[in-house]
Design a protein around this motif. Structure first.
Motif, PDB file in Angstrom:
ATOM      1  N   ASN A 178       0.753  -1.268  -0.026  1.00  0.00           N
ATOM      2  CA  ASN A 178       0.079   0.043   0.102  1.00  0.00           C
ATOM      3  C   ASN A 178       0.963   1.330   0.102  1.00  0.00           C
ATOM      4  O   ASN A 178       0.311   2.279   0.313  1.00  0.00           O
ATOM      5  CB  ASN A 178      -0.927   0.043   1.096  1.00  0.00           C
ATOM      6  N   PHE A 179       2.096   1.157  -0.449  1.00  0.00           N
ATOM      7  CA  PHE A 179       2.983   2.295  -0.459  1.00  0.00           C
ATOM      8  C   PHE A 179       3.515   2.212  -1.476  1.00  0.00           C
ATOM      9  O   PHE A 179       4.228   1.595  -2.283  1.00  0.00           O
ATOM     10  CB  PHE A 179       4.075   2.100   0.982  1.00  0.00           C
ATOM     11  N   PHE A 180       3.722   3.665  -2.154  1.00  0.00           N
ATOM     12  CA  PHE A 180       4.235   3.972  -3.589  1.00  0.00           C
ATOM     13  C   PHE A 180       5.053   5.332  -3.469  1.00  0.00           C
ATOM     14  O   PHE A 180       4.616   6.139  -2.950  1.00  0.00           O
ATOM     15  CB  PHE A 180       2.951   4.181  -4.513  1.00  0.00           C
ATOM     16  N   SER A 181       6.293   5.047  -3.803  1.00  0.00           N
ATOM     17  CA  SER A 181       6.924   6.586  -3.716  1.00  0.00           C
ATOM     18  C   SER A 181       7.297   6.717  -4.938  1.00  0.00           C
ATOM     19  O   SER A 181       7.653   5.920  -5.864  1.00  0.00           O
ATOM     20  CB  SER A 181       8.349   6.028  -2.903  1.00  0.00           C
ATOM     21  N   ILE A 182       7.714   8.222  -5.407  1.00  0.00           N
ATOM     22  CA  ILE A 182       7.976   8.468  -6.359  1.00  0.00           C
ATOM     23  C   ILE A 182       8.974   9.768  -6.331  1.00  0.00           C
ATOM     24  O   ILE A 182       8.558  10.467  -5.362  1.00  0.00           O
ATOM     25  CB  ILE A 182       6.911   8.808  -7.495  1.00  0.00           C
ATOM     26  N   THR A 183       9.714  10.143  -7.195  1.00  0.00           N
ATOM     27  CA  THR A 183      10.317  11.420  -7.054  1.00  0.00           C
ATOM     28  C   THR A 183       9.728  12.428  -7.928  1.00  0.00           C
ATOM     29  O   THR A 183       9.311  12.380  -9.104  1.00  0.00           O
ATOM     30  CB  THR A 183      11.968  11.276  -7.386  1.00  0.00           C
ATOM     31  N   TYR A 184       9.984  13.963  -7.423  1.00  0.00           N
ATOM     32  CA  TYR A 184       9.731  15.014  -8.416  1.00  0.00           C
ATOM     33  C   TYR A 184      10.497  14.887  -9.581  1.00  0.00           C
ATOM     34  O   TYR A 184       9.966  15.329 -10.682  1.00  0.00           O
ATOM     35  CB  TYR A 184      10.196  16.196  -7.452  1.00  0.00           C
ATOM     36  N   GLU A 185      11.642  14.410  -9.439  1.00  0.00           N
ATOM     37  CA  GLU A 185      12.550  14.424 -10.837  1.00  0.00           C
ATOM     38  C   GLU A 185      12.010  13.277 -11.776  1.00  0.00           C
ATOM     39  O   GLU A 185      12.148  13.712 -13.098  1.00  0.00           O
ATOM     40  CB  GLU A 185      14.077  13.998 -10.447  1.00  0.00           C
ATOM     41  N   GLU A 186      11.269  12.076 -11.188  1.00  0.00           N
ATOM     42  CA  GLU A 186      10.792  11.461 -12.265  1.00  0.00           C
ATOM     43  C   GLU A 186       9.266  11.956 -12.987  1.00  0.00           C
ATOM     44  O   GLU A 186       9.114  11.672 -14.017  1.00  0.00           O
ATOM     45  CB  GLU A 186      10.324  10.132 -11.532  1.00  0.00           C
ATOM     46  N   LEU A 187       8.587  12.675 -12.049  1.00  0.00           N
ATOM     47  CA  LEU A 187       7.561  13.527 -12.674  1.00  0.00           C
ATOM     48  C   LEU A 187       7.904  14.274 -13.646  1.00  0.00           C
ATOM     49  O   LEU A 187       7.309  14.602 -14.675  1.00  0.00           O
ATOM     50  CB  LEU A 187       6.730  14.179 -11.334  1.00  0.00           C
ATOM     51  N   GLN A 188       9.058  15.286 -13.365  1.00  0.00           N
ATOM     52  CA  GLN A 188       9.627  16.142 -14.518  1.00  0.00           C
ATOM     53  C   GLN A 188       9.920  15.125 -15.799  1.00  0.00           C
ATOM     54  O   GLN A 188       9.750  15.662 -16.814  1.00  0.00           O
ATOM     55  CB  GLN A 188      10.901  16.688 -13.865  1.00  0.00           C
ATOM     56  N   GLN A 189      10.653  14.097 -15.541  1.00  0.00           N
ATOM     57  CA  GLN A 189      11.426  13.354 -16.626  1.00  0.00           C
ATOM     58  C   GLN A 189      10.255  12.780 -17.523  1.00  0.00           C
ATOM     59  O   GLN A 189      10.305  12.740 -18.806  1.00  0.00           O
ATOM     60  CB  GLN A 189      12.259  12.530 -16.129  1.00  0.00           C
ATOM     61  N   ASP A 190       9.338  12.099 -16.833  1.00  0.00           N
ATOM     62  CA  ASP A 190       8.282  11.402 -17.619  1.00  0.00           C
ATOM     63  C   ASP A 190       6.900  11.564 -17.208  1.00  0.00           C
ATOM     64  O   ASP A 190       6.316  10.684 -16.202  1.00  0.00           O
ATOM     65  CB  ASP A 190       8.849  10.025 -17.935  1.00  0.00           C
TER      66      ASP A 190
END
Ligand code: PPS
Length: 285
Positions: A178-190
């Protein structure tokens, strides 16, 4: 009252809009529901971007909701006094935000199937974003010089405490379904690929067109032009709108325009001390 802080369990909070009583209530009595979705971040890590993405996913890419309802009503901050009131009245399934470190988060999370989306950002960019934001946010103390603010940030002497403790605490849930992590940098890249991954985690099917609509309406420019998302409606009691905006630059690596070589090296030394041996790797490492 503005610009004053209190310490709750070792973490600084603004006096305006927060209280030890409501923080204790949130930690010990707030009931997390199985169908809650939490957008969790250390400040300045992409909270409002993720809030917009999650709002748009919830409305199948239709921008009607994000253009008609204020972002803090779409996904209230559970730990602020007004956010807590809104969270308690929110009809399920709730979309909620929090900057709380894990040790202050509602204990009832442990017994629930609520979904957590944790967004992280290069901490040097967080520092720079927080430095600028502290000058316009009336809840926050004036940051002083960048040199002194750097030391405050590295020692956790800032609102919501240490970035290092926040990240290592929450990333301890990595591997939990139930835990998902993502970076701001990944959002920017794709952003498109990121939206698809978030949809997959949420168990939400969107068509190509709907994903494209999420991407378009969650862009920096779209959010900046949307008065429900750009914080222009936040009362002047909280923010000095003449001095700047929350949607400031919206880029990766702005720290290079602000930190000296010596400040960057000082940051790297503390980062390595705090993060080594944890087995966590990030795009900025
Ligand atoms: S807060 O106050 O802690 O809730 O702020 P938070 O939303 O976490 O972070 C604010 C920074 O995120 C940037 N931002 C975006 N970047 C790219 N695209 C979009 N759509 C977007 N929305 C917000 C915002 O500009 C702040 O970063 P800086 O570096 O200060 O510009």
């Amino acid at each position: 009252m503005a610009r004053q802080y209190f310490t709750h369990k070792g973490v600084l909070f603004p006096c305006l809009g927060y209280s030890p009583e409501s923080l204790s209530y949130v930690e010990n009595e707030f009931q997390v529901q199985d169908d809650d979705v939490f957008n969790i971040t250390y400040p300045k890590s992409g909270t409002n971007w993720m809030r917009e993405i999650l709002s748009l996913i919830r409305s199948d890419g239709d921008p009607g909701w994000v253009r008609s309802v204020l972002n803090w009503d779409r996904a209230p901050w559970v730990e602020s006094q007004s956010g807590l009131e809104a969270a308690l009245k929110y009809p399920p399934p709730r979309l909620l935000c929090s900057h709380l470190p894990i040790h202050l988060f509602p204990k009832s999370l442990q017994r629930s199937k609520a979904k957590i989306i944790y967004t992280l950002r290069c901490p040097k960019d967080v520092l720079v974003s927080l430095y600028h934001f502290s000058k316009i946010m009336r809840l926050f103390k004036d940051p002083g010089s960048l040199d002194s603010f750097l030391e405050d940030f590295l020692s956790g002497n800032v609102v919501y405490g240490s970035w290092f403790h926040h990240v290592t605490g929450w990333m301890g849930l990595k591997g939990n379904e139930n835990f998902f992590s993502i970076t701001y940098e990944e959002l920017q890249q794709d952003l498109q690929g990121s939206v698809r991954r978030i949809c997959h985690f949420l168990g939400k099917e969107l068509s190509e067109e709907q994903v494209a609509a999420v991407v378009e309406n969650a862009s920096f420019q779209s959010m900046k032009g949307n008065k429900m998302s750009n914080f222009s409606q936040l009362p002047a009691e909280y923010m000095d709108h003449q001095k700047g905006e929350l949607l400031r630059k919206g880029i990766c690596g702005d720290w290079r325009n602000h930190l000296s070589e010596a400040q960057s090296q000082r940051f790297d030394t503390v980062y390595q001390e705090q993060m080594q041996g944890l087995g966590l790797t990030f795009p900025w490492d």
